[in-house]
Design an enzyme around this catalytic site. Structure first.
Site, mmCIF file in Angstrom:
data_model
loop_
_atom_site.group_PDB
_atom_site.id
_atom_site.type_symbol
_atom_site.label_atom_id
_atom_site.label_comp_id
_atom_site.label_asym_id
_atom_site.label_seq_id
_atom_site.Cartn_x
_atom_site.Cartn_y
_atom_site.Cartn_z
ATOM 1 C CG ASP A 206 -0.258 -5.500 12.042
ATOM 2 O OD1 ASP A 206 0.690 -6.208 11.679
ATOM 3 O OD2 ASP A 206 -0.946 -4.828 11.237
ATOM 4 C CG ASP B 267 0.309 4.655 11.772
ATOM 5 O OD1 ASP B 267 1.542 4.439 11.757
ATOM 6 O OD2 ASP B 267 -0.274 5.327 10.895
ATOM 7 C CE1 TYR C 99 10.299 -1.943 2.422
ATOM 8 C CE2 TYR C 99 12.109 -2.962 1.223
ATOM 9 C CZ TYR C 99 11.171 -3.011 2.218
ATOM 10 O OH TYR C 99 11.082 -4.119 3.033
#
Length: 249
Positions: free
Chosen positions: A34, A60, A152
């Site tokens: 994460d 990332d 999205y």
């Protein structure tokens, strides 16, 4: 048989956390990845406290160098990765006319390019083993559309398309690729949208339109992911499983 090693992206919270915990309970060694390193460490610590194997890595997923460094650490501590849960994502609620290029690029870098980078970097482990399970998290909006979420849902629709293409590409190598499409799940991401009143109608109204009129739970997504990665799920690939209370088929 050697313990399978699973990598869960976005594993520090929500569906990623629930999936990490369930994979560990089912006997897998889990790498919790994460961008929130502290959150990943907390989940890994919970797994270890319960008697499981886990490590936390911070990265990332849109940064290939960071992903490679994280995977080097995972391999050194747990071994090759043969189970991948591509869960990490960022949301966006913007009408098309209000979108800007910076926002577009960032969402696509994480939700689509990040998926591509992590999958590509893990793939050699699966090819060497002649065995692999990849599960990609899409979203109900990619199936139904969603107002103010064109960016999205576009990123998540691409995940569905790539899942099917990769399944065709990798099946002969013993690697399955499937997608889980969550509906309205009770996660920190959803709670931010609820608290920010970002839906065009009250969220309770959305839920009442579902055959099962409630929020889904992260553990229900974890169950679907673990179904696809089971040892005896080797003849299931290129599938999309909606976990959405019947809101889409």
């Amino acid at each position: 048989m050697r313990t399978r090693v699973a990598l869960v992206t976005g594993g520090a919270s929500g569906m990623g956390k629930a999936t990490s915990l369930r994979l560990a309970r089912e006997g897998r060694a889990v790498a919790v990845l994460d961008v929130d390193g502290g959150g990943a460490q907390a989940v890994a610590g919970e797994i270890v406290a319960q008697g499981g194997q886990a490590v936390a890595v911070a990265a990332d997923i849109s940064d290939r160098a960071g992903v490679r460094a994280a995977l080097d650490s995972v391999r050194a501590q747990l071994g090759p990765v043969t189970i991948l849960i591509n869960n990490a994502a960022v949301e966006n609620f913007s009408p098309l006319g209000e979108l800007d290029d910076v926002t577009w690029d960032r969402v696509m870098e994480v939700n689509l390019k990040g998926f591509y980078i992590v999958t590509q970097e893990v793939l050699p482990d699966m090819e060497a083993a002649g065995w692999g399970r990849i599960v990609n998290l899409s979203a109900i909006g990619a199936q139904t559309g969603a107002p103010d979420m064109a960016l999205y849902t576009a990123s998540k629709g691409a995940i569905i398309a790539m899942t099917r293409s990769l399944a065709l590409e990798l099946g002969r190598k013993g690697i399955t690729v499937n997608s889980v499409s969550p509906g309205f799940i009770d996660t920190p991401m959803s709670r931010r949208a609820i608290d920010g009143d970002l839906f065009p109608v009250p969220y309770e109204q959305i839920l009442q339109s579902y055959p099962i009129p409630r929020l889904g739970q992260p553990e229900e997504i974890a169950a679907a992911c673990c179904f696809f990665v089971a040892e005896d799920a080797g003849y299931i690939t290129a599938q999309l499983l909606g976990v959405n209370g019947g809101a889409a088929v």
